[in-house]
Design an enzyme around this catalytic site. Structure first.
Site, PDB file in Angstrom:
ATOM      1  N   GLU A 195      -8.901  -7.692   2.986  1.00 35.96           N
ATOM      2  CA  GLU A 195      -7.966  -7.364   4.073  1.00 35.96           C
ATOM      3  C   GLU A 195      -8.747  -7.159   5.366  1.00 35.96           C
ATOM      4  O   GLU A 195      -9.588  -6.253   5.465  1.00 35.96           O
ATOM      5  CB  GLU A 195      -7.227  -6.064   3.732  1.00 35.96           C
ATOM      6  CG  GLU A 195      -6.170  -6.224   2.675  1.00 35.96           C
ATOM      7  CD  GLU A 195      -4.789  -6.480   3.279  1.00 35.96           C
ATOM      8  OE1 GLU A 195      -4.656  -6.484   4.523  1.00 35.96           O
ATOM      9  OE2 GLU A 195      -3.854  -6.657   2.490  1.00 35.96           O
ATOM     10  N   ARG A 200       0.200  -2.884  11.213  1.00 32.76           N
ATOM     11  CA  ARG A 200       1.540  -2.368  11.504  1.00 32.76           C
ATOM     12  C   ARG A 200       1.501  -1.469  12.737  1.00 32.76           C
ATOM     13  O   ARG A 200       2.366  -1.520  13.609  1.00 32.76           O
ATOM     14  CB  ARG A 200       1.974  -1.587  10.251  1.00 32.76           C
ATOM     15  CG  ARG A 200       3.370  -1.180  10.161  1.00 32.76           C
ATOM     16  CD  ARG A 200       3.623  -0.736   8.709  1.00 32.76           C
ATOM     17  NE  ARG A 200       4.806   0.083   8.668  1.00 32.76           N
ATOM     18  CZ  ARG A 200       5.775  -0.062   7.757  1.00 32.76           C
ATOM     19  NH1 ARG A 200       5.695  -0.972   6.833  1.00 32.76           N
ATOM     20  NH2 ARG A 200       6.815   0.745   7.770  1.00 32.76           N
ATOM     21  N   HIS A 229      -4.887  -9.908   9.279  1.00 26.73           N
ATOM     22  CA  HIS A 229      -3.856  -8.888   9.363  1.00 26.73           C
ATOM     23  C   HIS A 229      -3.686  -8.348  10.779  1.00 26.73           C
ATOM     24  O   HIS A 229      -4.647  -7.885  11.378  1.00 26.73           O
ATOM     25  CB  HIS A 229      -4.290  -7.728   8.451  1.00 26.73           C
ATOM     26  CG  HIS A 229      -3.166  -7.047   7.787  1.00 26.73           C
ATOM     27  ND1 HIS A 229      -3.122  -6.858   6.422  1.00 26.73           N
ATOM     28  CD2 HIS A 229      -2.038  -6.519   8.278  1.00 26.73           C
ATOM     29  CE1 HIS A 229      -2.000  -6.230   6.115  1.00 26.73           C
ATOM     30  NE2 HIS A 229      -1.325  -6.004   7.226  1.00 26.73           N
ATOM     31  N   LEU A 261     -11.472   0.519  -9.731  1.00 29.59           N
ATOM     32  CA  LEU A 261     -10.157   0.242  -9.125  1.00 29.59           C
ATOM     33  C   LEU A 261      -9.604  -1.083  -9.641  1.00 29.59           C
ATOM     34  O   LEU A 261      -8.406  -1.201  -9.944  1.00 29.59           O
ATOM     35  CB  LEU A 261     -10.274   0.193  -7.601  1.00 29.59           C
ATOM     36  CG  LEU A 261     -10.581   1.506  -6.894  1.00 29.59           C
ATOM     37  CD1 LEU A 261     -10.630   1.281  -5.385  1.00 29.59           C
ATOM     38  CD2 LEU A 261      -9.540   2.566  -7.216  1.00 29.59           C
ATOM     39  N   ASP A 284     -14.033   1.620  -2.317  1.00 29.47           N
ATOM     40  CA  ASP A 284     -15.230   2.013  -3.080  1.00 29.47           C
ATOM     41  C   ASP A 284     -14.854   2.012  -4.562  1.00 29.47           C
ATOM     42  O   ASP A 284     -13.670   1.835  -4.898  1.00 29.47           O
ATOM     43  CB  ASP A 284     -15.698   3.406  -2.613  1.00 29.47           C
ATOM     44  CG  ASP A 284     -17.138   3.704  -3.022  1.00 29.47           C
ATOM     45  OD1 ASP A 284     -17.812   2.810  -3.577  1.00 29.47           O
ATOM     46  OD2 ASP A 284     -17.594   4.838  -2.793  1.00 29.47           O
ATOM     47  N   ALA A 285     -15.842   2.212  -5.409  1.00 29.04           N
ATOM     48  CA  ALA A 285     -15.599   2.225  -6.860  1.00 29.04           C
ATOM     49  C   ALA A 285     -14.876   0.949  -7.287  1.00 29.04           C
ATOM     50  O   ALA A 285     -13.863   0.973  -7.985  1.00 29.04           O
ATOM     51  CB  ALA A 285     -14.791   3.470  -7.253  1.00 29.04           C
ATOM     52  N   LYS A 292      -5.916  -1.941  -0.904  1.00 32.49           N
ATOM     53  CA  LYS A 292      -6.917  -1.841   0.174  1.00 32.49           C
ATOM     54  C   LYS A 292      -8.083  -0.940  -0.258  1.00 32.49           C
ATOM     55  O   LYS A 292      -8.485  -0.005   0.446  1.00 32.49           O
ATOM     56  CB  LYS A 292      -6.290  -1.319   1.480  1.00 32.49           C
ATOM     57  CG  LYS A 292      -5.215  -2.241   2.058  1.00 32.49           C
ATOM     58  CD  LYS A 292      -4.674  -1.748   3.390  1.00 32.49           C
ATOM     59  CE  LYS A 292      -3.692  -2.708   4.026  1.00 32.49           C
ATOM     60  NZ  LYS A 292      -2.372  -2.805   3.358  1.00 32.49           N
ATOM     61  N   THR A 325       0.831  -1.206   0.000  1.00 35.11           N
ATOM     62  CA  THR A 325       0.000   0.000   0.000  1.00 35.11           C
ATOM     63  C   THR A 325       0.869   1.260   0.000  1.00 35.11           C
ATOM     64  O   THR A 325       0.565   2.245  -0.695  1.00 35.11           O
ATOM     65  CB  THR A 325      -0.916  -0.006   1.248  1.00 35.11           C
ATOM     66  OG1 THR A 325      -1.502  -1.296   1.378  1.00 35.11           O
ATOM     67  CG2 THR A 325      -1.993   1.050   1.153  1.00 35.11           C
ATOM     68  N   ILE A 326       1.949   1.196   0.754  1.00 34.55           N
ATOM     69  CA  ILE A 326       2.830   2.370   0.861  1.00 34.55           C
ATOM     70  C   ILE A 326       3.451   2.688  -0.505  1.00 34.55           C
ATOM     71  O   ILE A 326       3.506   3.862  -0.927  1.00 34.55           O
ATOM     72  CB  ILE A 326       3.908   2.116   1.938  1.00 34.55           C
ATOM     73  CG1 ILE A 326       3.253   2.042   3.330  1.00 34.55           C
ATOM     74  CG2 ILE A 326       5.010   3.184   1.903  1.00 34.55           C
ATOM     75  CD1 ILE A 326       4.165   1.542   4.445  1.00 34.55           C
TER      76      ILE A 326
HETATM   77  C1  5RP Z   1       0.412  -3.334   6.174  1.00 33.78           C
HETATM   78  C2  5RP Z   1       0.635  -4.296   5.057  1.00 33.78           C
HETATM   79  C3  5RP Z   1       1.968  -4.958   4.919  1.00 33.78           C
HETATM   80  O1  5RP Z   1       2.259  -5.109   3.567  1.00 33.78           O
HETATM   81  C4  5RP Z   1       2.006  -6.311   5.610  1.00 33.78           C
HETATM   82  O2  5RP Z   1       1.687  -6.150   6.971  1.00 33.78           O
HETATM   83  C5  5RP Z   1       3.392  -6.981   5.506  1.00 33.78           C
HETATM   84  O3  5RP Z   1       4.398  -6.152   5.952  1.00 33.78           O
HETATM   85  P1  5RP Z   1       5.201  -6.335   7.345  1.00 33.78           P
HETATM   86  O4  5RP Z   1       5.645  -7.780   7.412  1.00 33.78           O
HETATM   87  O5  5RP Z   1       6.348  -5.379   7.221  1.00 33.78           O
HETATM   88  O6  5RP Z   1       4.227  -6.012   8.448  1.00 33.78           O
HETATM   89  O7  5RP Z   1      -0.232  -4.521   4.237  1.00 33.78           O
HETATM   90  O8  5RP Z   1      -0.853  -2.768   6.131  1.00 33.78           O
HETATM   91 MG    MG Z   2       0.511  -5.024   2.353  1.00 30.16          MG
END
Ligand code: 5RP
Ligand code: MG
Length: 220
Positions: free
Chosen positions: A113, A140, A137, A71, A66-67, A63, A35-36
């Site tokens: 996600e 982070r 997930h 996308l 909408d739309a 991530k 995403t970054i």
């Molecule tokens: C964060 C993500 C990252 O791509 C995913 O968490 C993997 O990276 P890391 O192992 O550095 O956490 O989508 O939103």
């Molecule tokens: Mg990611």
């Protein structure tokens, strides 16, 4: 099935991402444009990675919220195999992405996600709508605030798998974390920083592969 290995390229420039991934691309099943990186560089890294690694699965981790079909068209047109949608998106957004995936080919797919307050009622709607992939997930930011993997996480992952989802796991994963998920048919493990930022990223990717094989190979 042995879980796949995916590396998330959450770099802030395409040049850095390409310099990183070339060190360990051979070890990977899936290359993720994080995403970054999308925010920094748009769809260009997807186009370049598709040209450089024509045989690899490439995930566009946008991530989306909408739309959906618009996308999805951008992602699949650029060469992505899979794309992501945020779990709080409307079911119609997810369906729009999935319909567009089917237009581009049977290998194209949409991953949901999972962040925040989703429920198993939502999950039932997703699977009824034909969405088959979820990414469990640990965010982070939650990790940075001290959240570690819990029994509750493991139970939810098992339940999603029992519902029929292909479940991918990510969020600050280290090689040592993998054994927490032993016995669950995880579809894919995503590692980002622990491979990209390792002193020897190629060795780090190999260590992930070896540990996945050690833990899941006998599972058949
Ligand atoms: C964060 C993500 C990252 O791509 C995913 O968490 C993997 O990276 P890391 O192992 O550095 O956490 O989508 O939103
Ligand atoms: Mg990611």
């Amino acid at each position: 099935m042995i879980p796949k290995l995916q590396v998330a390229l959450d770099n802030t420039s395409t040049a850095d991402a390409l310099a990183s991934v070339r060190q360990y691309a051979d070890e990977l099943d899936v290359i993720e444009v994080g995403t970054i990186l999308h925010v920094a560089e748009g769809m260009e890294p997807v186009r370049l990675l598709r040209a450089l690694y024509p045989e690899k699965t490439i995930l566009a981790d946008i991530k989306g919220a909408d739309a959906g079909s618009m996308l999805a068209k951008q992602c699949f047109n650029a060469g992505a195999t899979w794309m992501t949608v945020i779990c709080s998106a409307d079911i119609e957004t997810m369906k729009g992405m999935l319909q567009m995936a089917n237009v581009y080919g049977s290998d194209r797919d949409v991953q949901i996600e999972l962040y925040g307050d989703w429920t198993f009622d939502h999950a039932k709607k997703w699977i009824d709508a034909g969405l088959s992939q979820v990414v469990y997930h640990r965010s982070r930011d939650a990790q940075a605030a001290g959240k570690s993997w819990s029994d509750e996480d493991i139970e939810k992952i098992k339940k999603l798998s029992d519902m029929g989802f292909k479940v991918t796991v990510t969020g600050g994963l280290s090689v040592e974390d993998l054994k927490l998920f032993k016995g669950i048919p995880i579809y894919c493990f995503i590692a980002g920083r622990s491979i990209r930022n390792a002193q020897n990223p190629s060795e780090a990717a190999k260590a992930f592969k070896a540990e996945i094989k050690r833990l899941w190979d006998h599972a058949g």
